[in-house]
Design a protein around this motif. Structure first.
Motif, PDB file in Angstrom:
ATOM      1  N   PHE A  43       0.841  -1.202   0.000  1.00 42.81           N
ATOM      2  CA  PHE A  43       0.000   0.000   0.000  1.00 42.81           C
ATOM      3  C   PHE A  43       0.873   1.248   0.000  1.00 42.81           C
ATOM      4  N   PRO A  44       0.390   2.345  -0.563  1.00 39.69           N
ATOM      5  CA  PRO A  44       1.099   3.621  -0.430  1.00 39.69           C
ATOM      6  C   PRO A  44       1.149   4.026   1.040  1.00 39.69           C
ATOM      7  N   LEU A  45       2.230   4.669   1.426  1.00 39.59           N
ATOM      8  CA  LEU A  45       2.407   5.022   2.841  1.00 39.59           C
ATOM      9  C   LEU A  45       1.335   6.007   3.319  1.00 39.59           C
ATOM     10  N   TYR A  46       0.857   6.860   2.391  1.00 37.69           N
ATOM     11  CA  TYR A  46      -0.126   7.855   2.834  1.00 37.69           C
ATOM     12  C   TYR A  46      -1.453   7.211   3.207  1.00 37.69           C
ATOM     13  N   TYR A  47      -1.662   5.914   2.858  1.00 31.65           N
ATOM     14  CA  TYR A  47      -2.866   5.208   3.296  1.00 31.65           C
ATOM     15  C   TYR A  47      -2.952   5.157   4.829  1.00 31.65           C
ATOM     16  N   VAL A  48      -1.800   5.106   5.452  1.00 34.66           N
ATOM     17  CA  VAL A  48      -1.783   5.072   6.927  1.00 34.66           C
ATOM     18  C   VAL A  48      -2.392   6.358   7.491  1.00 34.66           C
ATOM     19  N   GLY A  49      -2.007   7.494   6.885  1.00 33.96           N
ATOM     20  CA  GLY A  49      -2.573   8.774   7.333  1.00 33.96           C
ATOM     21  C   GLY A  49      -4.064   8.858   7.080  1.00 33.96           C
ATOM     22  N   ILE A  50      -4.492   8.361   5.913  1.00 31.67           N
ATOM     23  CA  ILE A  50      -5.928   8.371   5.609  1.00 31.67           C
ATOM     24  C   ILE A  50      -6.680   7.458   6.580  1.00 31.67           C
ATOM     25  N   ALA A  51      -6.064   6.298   6.875  1.00 30.09           N
ATOM     26  CA  ALA A  51      -6.705   5.379   7.820  1.00 30.09           C
ATOM     27  C   ALA A  51      -6.868   6.025   9.190  1.00 30.09           C
ATOM     28  N   PHE A  52      -5.859   6.797   9.617  1.00 29.14           N
ATOM     29  CA  PHE A  52      -5.971   7.492  10.903  1.00 29.14           C
ATOM     30  C   PHE A  52      -7.092   8.529  10.860  1.00 29.14           C
ATOM     31  N   GLY A  53      -7.190   9.263   9.742  1.00 29.67           N
ATOM     32  CA  GLY A  53      -8.279  10.233   9.614  1.00 29.67           C
ATOM     33  C   GLY A  53      -9.639   9.564   9.701  1.00 29.67           C
ATOM     34  N   ALA A  54      -9.760   8.406   9.033  1.00 26.59           N
ATOM     35  CA  ALA A  54     -11.015   7.670   9.108  1.00 26.59           C
ATOM     36  C   ALA A  54     -11.289   7.192  10.533  1.00 26.59           C
ATOM     37  N   SER A  55     -10.216   6.814  11.251  1.00 24.68           N
ATOM     38  CA  SER A  55     -10.371   6.381  12.649  1.00 24.68           C
ATOM     39  C   SER A  55     -10.902   7.510  13.520  1.00 24.68           C
ATOM     40  N   VAL A  56     -10.435   8.725  13.254  1.00 22.29           N
ATOM     41  CA  VAL A  56     -10.922   9.879  14.009  1.00 22.29           C
ATOM     42  C   VAL A  56     -12.413  10.073  13.774  1.00 22.29           C
ATOM     43  N   LEU A  57     -12.840   9.926  12.504  1.00 22.68           N
ATOM     44  CA  LEU A  57     -14.257  10.069  12.191  1.00 22.68           C
ATOM     45  C   LEU A  57     -15.089   9.008  12.910  1.00 22.68           C
ATOM     46  N   ILE A  58     -14.613   7.776  12.840  1.00 18.98           N
ATOM     47  CA  ILE A  58     -15.347   6.684  13.497  1.00 18.98           C
ATOM     48  C   ILE A  58     -15.371   6.905  15.012  1.00 18.98           C
ATOM     49  N   ALA A  59     -14.237   7.374  15.553  1.00 16.64           N
ATOM     50  CA  ALA A  59     -14.195   7.657  16.994  1.00 16.64           C
ATOM     51  C   ALA A  59     -15.196   8.750  17.360  1.00 16.64           C
ATOM     52  N   GLY A  60     -15.366   9.734  16.473  1.00 12.59           N
ATOM     53  CA  GLY A  60     -16.346  10.788  16.731  1.00 12.59           C
ATOM     54  C   GLY A  60     -17.756  10.250  16.824  1.00 12.59           C
ATOM     55  N   MET A  61     -18.127   9.399  15.858  1.00 15.30           N
ATOM     56  CA  MET A  61     -19.457   8.792  15.911  1.00 15.30           C
ATOM     57  C   MET A  61     -19.594   7.894  17.140  1.00 15.30           C
ATOM     58  N   HIS A  62     -18.527   7.130  17.413  1.00 15.74           N
ATOM     59  CA  HIS A  62     -18.533   6.264  18.599  1.00 15.74           C
ATOM     60  C   HIS A  62     -18.737   7.103  19.862  1.00 15.74           C
ATOM     61  N   ALA A  63     -18.037   8.251  19.944  1.00 18.50           N
ATOM     62  CA  ALA A  63     -18.125   9.103  21.135  1.00 18.50           C
ATOM     63  C   ALA A  63     -19.543   9.645  21.324  1.00 18.50           C
ATOM     64  N   ILE A  64     -20.182  10.032  20.208  1.00 15.41           N
ATOM     65  CA  ILE A  64     -21.553  10.555  20.299  1.00 15.41           C
ATOM     66  C   ILE A  64     -22.500   9.484  20.835  1.00 15.41           C
ATOM     67  N   ILE A  65     -22.398   8.282  20.261  1.00 19.38           N
ATOM     68  CA  ILE A  65     -23.258   7.184  20.714  1.00 19.38           C
ATOM     69  C   ILE A  65     -22.977   6.845  22.175  1.00 19.38           C
ATOM     70  N   GLU A  66     -21.681   6.792  22.514  1.00 18.34           N
ATOM     71  CA  GLU A  66     -21.286   6.475  23.894  1.00 18.34           C
ATOM     72  C   GLU A  66     -21.818   7.526  24.865  1.00 18.34           C
ATOM     73  N   PHE A  67     -21.764   8.789  24.455  1.00 17.32           N
ATOM     74  CA  PHE A  67     -22.222   9.879  25.318  1.00 17.32           C
ATOM     75  C   PHE A  67     -23.694   9.708  25.681  1.00 17.32           C
ATOM     76  N   PHE A  68     -24.533   9.500  24.665  1.00 19.44           N
ATOM     77  CA  PHE A  68     -25.970   9.411  24.932  1.00 19.44           C
ATOM     78  C   PHE A  68     -26.340   8.120  25.651  1.00 19.44           C
ATOM     79  N   LEU A  69     -25.668   7.024  25.356  1.00 24.66           N
ATOM     80  CA  LEU A  69     -25.926   5.786  26.085  1.00 24.66           C
ATOM     81  C   LEU A  69     -25.500   5.908  27.545  1.00 24.66           C
ATOM     82  N   ALA A  70     -24.343   6.560  27.765  1.00 21.90           N
ATOM     83  CA  ALA A  70     -23.865   6.752  29.143  1.00 21.90           C
ATOM     84  C   ALA A  70     -24.808   7.674  29.916  1.00 21.90           C
ATOM     85  N   THR A  71     -25.346   8.690  29.234  1.00 24.86           N
ATOM     86  CA  THR A  71     -26.290   9.603  29.886  1.00 24.86           C
ATOM     87  C   THR A  71     -27.498   8.841  30.419  1.00 24.86           C
ATOM     88  N   LYS A  72     -27.958   7.867  29.653  1.00 25.61           N
ATOM     89  CA  LYS A  72     -29.091   7.052  30.096  1.00 25.61           C
ATOM     90  C   LYS A  72     -28.667   6.066  31.185  1.00 25.61           C
TER      91      LYS A  72
END
Length: 476
Positions: A100-129
């Protein structure tokens, strides 16, 4: 994203190993952080007799769990997985074990941040309940053990504005960004020479989407925040004693809240009206019961209250002050219950010793009222009861106060009390005519009575002599 990349079986196995090892690192680090987060709460649950400090700390920490979950997702969860994964991927790519091109690693990290954001939102509201039963348990413990209710304290750890803004942005942008990245990989793997053109319009779409997400979040927040602020302002009004209805201009669930609030205000008004009627009846009953000891003074306290309010109205006192003045006047002779009947009901002239005992009734009355609860409700009535026999020239009792050192109610009630005493029948004399009593008060302005309130009373009574005479006869 994997489905857009041409990956061989051995490369898939290698990527699987990277993911598994990264997951182990993430779970190990996250378990440590999570244990630290719940330690104060855990200590409360494991202790049969937790201290108030521990309960307060765990209550606060429980409230913070939703936002701490967000920090945990963006901290040990994201980096505990991403850093090992990126490091191992970098090594394998450099050793040509992954094609793979090395810059795929950077893109994968960016995608991880996005997924973590969605995960955090879901976690926040579930934890609130999830924390709600924990908060109820801790609050019950604090009430049962220490009679302290933590729920009376407000706790704002993240505003509605932030919740709406972040949620709307991530929900609106997350699928677009992932789709853009997946399309990028597909174009790269298929060697389609459209990447530059693709990103030129993809960026425009993303920017427009972000702007719409921001604006939509802004509108949504204000649509939610306005009725909440309305109710918050209304509750502050209630705390200040102002029972004000709110206009229902909403077409969603907030309409039910406003309707419920207005029903609550109606209930409070009904209760306050009943309580006021009961309290007024109690004051009047006490006054009549006291006057009933002596048939010649029957109705005296009620008449003094009427005259006092009349003077207060002429002085343009506000309604709240007039109400307090009336109640104080009704109880102005309450201290006479501490005077012996043979002195209080004596037909003839009192001896100096007997008169000195009579002179103690204002202090006795003030002492009685000071014992009545709630104290804050009685404090405003005590000055009139205690000082209605003070003279403006300082020769009165019980303390010989001079001029405006005498409390307002005392100065007003002194005029009303003297007038009723002079115009009412006694065993040893007939009540004098109204004009003669007014002439005596006019002569005593500035010496026995406050000149301002004495003159207001004299002026009103002379202008309304017939009405005052009829009211006096009716009261008697």
């Amino acid at each position: 994203m994997f489905t857009t990349i041409d990956v061989q079986l051995n490369e898939t196995i290698l990527l699987g190993k990277i993911i598994c090892l990264s997951l182990l690192c993430m779970l190990s680090l996250e378990s440590i952080v999570f244990s630290l987060m719940i330690r104060p709460i855990k200590r409360t649950f494991l202790n049969d007799q937790p201290s108030l400090h521990d309960l307060r700390l765990s209550y606060k920490q429980t409230h913070r769990l939703p936002i701490l979950s967000v920090y945990r997702i963006f901290g040990p969860h994201l980096f505990g997985f991403s850093i090992p994964a990126m490091a191992m991927s970098y090594i394998y790519i450099n050793n040509e074990m992954l094609p793979f091109p090395l810059y795929y690693v950077g893109i994968a990290f960016g995608a991880s941040v996005l997924i973590a954001g969605m995960h955090a939102i879901i976690e926040f509201f579930l934890a609130t309940k999830a924390i709600q039963p924990i908060l109820v348990y801790i609050r019950d413990q604090s009430q049962n053990l220490y009679d302290v209710d933590f729920s009376h304290q407000s706790h704002i750890y993240i505003s509605i504005q932030k919740k709406v803004l972040y949620s709307a942005i991530f929900i609106g942008i997350f699928p677009l960004l992932l789709f853009s990245l997946a399309t990028h990989f597909r174009f790269t793997e298929a060697s389609i020479p459209l990447l530059t053109e693709y990103w030129s319009w993809a960026v425009i779409v993303l920017v427009v989407s972000i702007l719409f997400a921001f604006y939509g979040a802004y509108l949504l927040f204000h649509n939610i925040a306005e009725p909440i602020q309305t109710l918050e302002d209304a509750m502050q009004q209630i705390q200040q004693g102002n029972l004000v209805y709110q206009k229902d201009v909403y077409s969603d669930e907030f309409s039910k809240l406003i309707s419920g609030y207005n029903q609550m205000v109606s209930g409070l008004k009904r209760r306050d009206k009943i309580n006021k009627q009961l309290l007024d009846s109690l004051f009047t009953t006490l006054a009549l019961a006291l006057d009933a000891r002596d048939p010649y003074t029957a109705g005296h306290s009620v008449r003094v209250a009427k005259y006092s309010v009349l003077i207060g109205e002429q002085a343009q006192l506000d309604m709240e002050t007039l109400d307090l003045l009336r109640k104080s006047a009704l109880l102005h002779d309450i201290g006479k219950i501490g005077i012996r009947d043979d002195i209080l009901l004596k037909d003839g002239r009192l001896t100096d010793e007997e008169f000195n005992e009579i002179k103690t009734h204002p202090v006795i009355g003030a002492t009685i009222l000071s014992q009545v609860q709630p104290k804050v409700e009685m404090d405003a009535l005590i000055p009139g009861v205690k000082y209605h026999h003070e003279r403006y020239d300082g020769l009165g009792y019980p303390e010989g106060l001079l001029g405006e050192d005498i409390p307002l109610f005392g100065r007003i009630m002194a005029v009303a009390d003297a007038f009723d005493a002079m115009t009412s029948d006694r065993p040893y004399r007939k009540g004098m005519p109204i004009q003669k009593a007014l002439a005596i008060i006019e002569e005593g302005k500035g010496s026995q009575w406050d000149p301002k309130y004495a003159q207001l009373f004299i002026s009103y009574m002379r202008q309304n002599e017939q009405l005052a005479s009829d009211q006096l006869k009716k009261s008697v």
